[in-house]
Each structure stands twice: as structure tokens, then as C-alpha cells.
Motif scaffolding. Structure first.
Motif: not given
Length: 266
Positions: A19-24, A45-49
Motif C-alpha cells: 500500500a505504499r503507492d496507493g492507500a488501501v 493474517q493480512l499484512i499491509l506494507i
């Protein structure tokens, strides 16, 4: 459409979203839907970078039940593999230094905490040998390694009814933020067997923070000195810790496949 990677550490599996280039926008309901193994992508688990002002990247962690948690050791080992380089990771548990090694990663998981209110517990007690237990289980230890853990050292791990006792202990009022429940057995010199009932995820093939917490508790109880091998159902981790220092966890990380998904459909 958004891109994701499916990864795992010792069978503890993750959907990793960049999610570095576009927010999720991630809600508990959306994380739960993505993690669903029948109607979603499927993961523990879900991981947001994301981007970070303090480190190379940030990492947010959502359990399969949608709850957001502070730390996940197995997921942390996947981040340098996902990024293709050594990384400093900002998490709710602090900054974690993760380095690539052959077949996986080595992570500095920070310093463990032992004060009752740092676990946290509902009231004050000794966390090395707690004045609490459940049925025939021995008195446990408690350790916070970025998230809360309780550890039972059992004589016969195979005799413990973990699917029944795990959720009872996880949700006991003694643990106001719930707790990860670790059932361990000494298997030899500097060798532990471990099965973890993970907060918000249930029985898991591996739990990196559980291995860290259990190794620290074993050293504090003078059962062994480490570094030690911690054998989980999914495989082995090597944990090193010297009292007063930080915990070093080394073990496998695996990239399974990449994909695309429309997050608005979840």
C-alpha cells in the motif's frame, strides 16, 4: 485492482498487500473477508506494507477474525523477502530490523517485557510463575514481545486438549487484551516443542512471536540458556536471547504466488 503476494513462514500464511503507492482502506470486516479461505483469498493474517517516516516501510497486521494486532514474527520474516532486501520495519510494537538469510530471514524482535501491566494482566502478579492456572495445567509464565503471551511448560504436550483450553485461556478476563496461548515441552538440550493457540487466529502451524516468548520464558526459568531450536508443527525456528538484550529470531520465509484483486469487492 490491487496487487498482493501470498507468502508463509513455516505454514503460517499471509496475504501481503503493498500500500505504499496507493492507500488501501482496511477495516476489520474487509480483512476478515479477504482472509476467508472459502469466499476470499485465505490466510492466517493480512499484512499491509506502507510508507514510513521512521523506517524503510511500515507493517500493519490483521488476524483472520479482522482484529488488528501489534506483532507477528513469521510475517516480519516475510517482509525482506517481499522487498528483496534487508529492511527496517515500523510496527505498532516498535522498529524491527529484518535481514535476508538463505531460505528466510533473521529478525531483531526487540526487548521482551515482563511487568504485569505490560503484558497486560488485569491485576498485579509475578509473571515468571503466575498465581493462576487452568484445570491441570502447570502455573504459566507471561511475556510481552510486542504482543501478549502466556506460556505453559507441560510434561506431555500430546496429552493437552489445546483446541478446548486455548480459547478459554485466550478470552479469560485475566487478559484484558486477550492473549496468545503457548503450550511447550522441553524436547532436549536447548530444544523446545511448541504448539500455539494464537489470539484471533486459533491453532496455527507456527507463531514466531510465540516461539520468541516461549524461549525467553525458558531462559528465565533456567530450563536452558539458548540459542535454542523451537519446533512448531510447521517447522523449526532458532531463537537467541540474553537477559537484558533483544531477541533474535531466525527461520524460513516462502513466497508462494502473486495475484491481483479488487479490494472493494471484499
Amino acid at each position: 485492482m490491487g496487487r498482493f503476494s501470498k507468502m508463509h513462514g513455516l505454514g503460517n500464511d499471509f496475504v501481503v498487500i503493498d500500500a505504499r503507492d496507493g492507500a488501501v482502506e482496511m477495516t476489520a470486516a474487509r480483512a476478515q473477508a479477504i482472509a476467508d479461505r472459502h469466499a476470499g483469498i485465505g490466510c492466517d493474517q493480512l499484512i499491509l506494507i506502507g510508507a514510513s517516516d521512521r523506517a524503510d516501510v511500515s507493517m500493519r497486521i490483521f488476524n483472520a477474525d479482522g482484529s488488528e494486532v501489534e506483532a507477528c514474527g513469521n510475517a516480519t520474516r516475510c517482509v525482506p523477502l517481499f522487498m528483496g532486501r534487508d529492511v527496517l520495519i515500523e510496527t505498532k510494537a516498535g522498529l524491527l530490523d529484518a535481514k535476508e538469510v538463505e531460505g528466510g530471514a533473521s529478525v531483531d524482535m526487540g526487548r521482551p517485557r515482563f511487568d504485569w501491566d505490560a503484558i497486560p494482566l488485569a491485576y498485579a502478579m509475578d509473571t515468571l510463575t503466575m498465581q493462576a492456572s487452568w484445570e491441570d495445567l502447570p502455573a504459566p509464565a507471561a511475556v510481552n514481545v510486542g504482543n501478549p503471551h502466556v506460556i505453559f511448560f507441560c510434561d506431555d504436550l500430546d496429552a493437552v486438549d489445546i483446541p478446548r483450553l486455548g480459547p478459554i485461556i485466550e478470552n479469560d478476563p485475566l487478559f484484558p487484551e486477550r492473549v496468545n496461548v503457548n503450550f511447550a515441552q522441553v524436547a532436549g538440550d536447548n530444544h523446545l516443542r511448541l504448539i500455539v493457540w494464537e489470539r484471533g487466529a486459533g491453532l496455527t502451524r507456527a507463531c514466531g512471536t510465540g516461539a520468541c516468548a516461549t524461549a525467553v520464558a525458558a531462559i528465565r526459568r533456567k530450563l536452558m540458556i539458548g540459542p535454542m531450536t523451537v519446533s512448531l508443527p510447521g517447522g523449526d525456528l532458532v531463537i537467541g536471547w540474553t537477559p537484558g538484550g533483544t531477541i533474535r529470531m531466525t527461520g524460513p520465509a516462502t513466497h508462494v504466488f502473486d495475484g491481483e484483486a479488487d479490494w472493494s469487492r471484499f
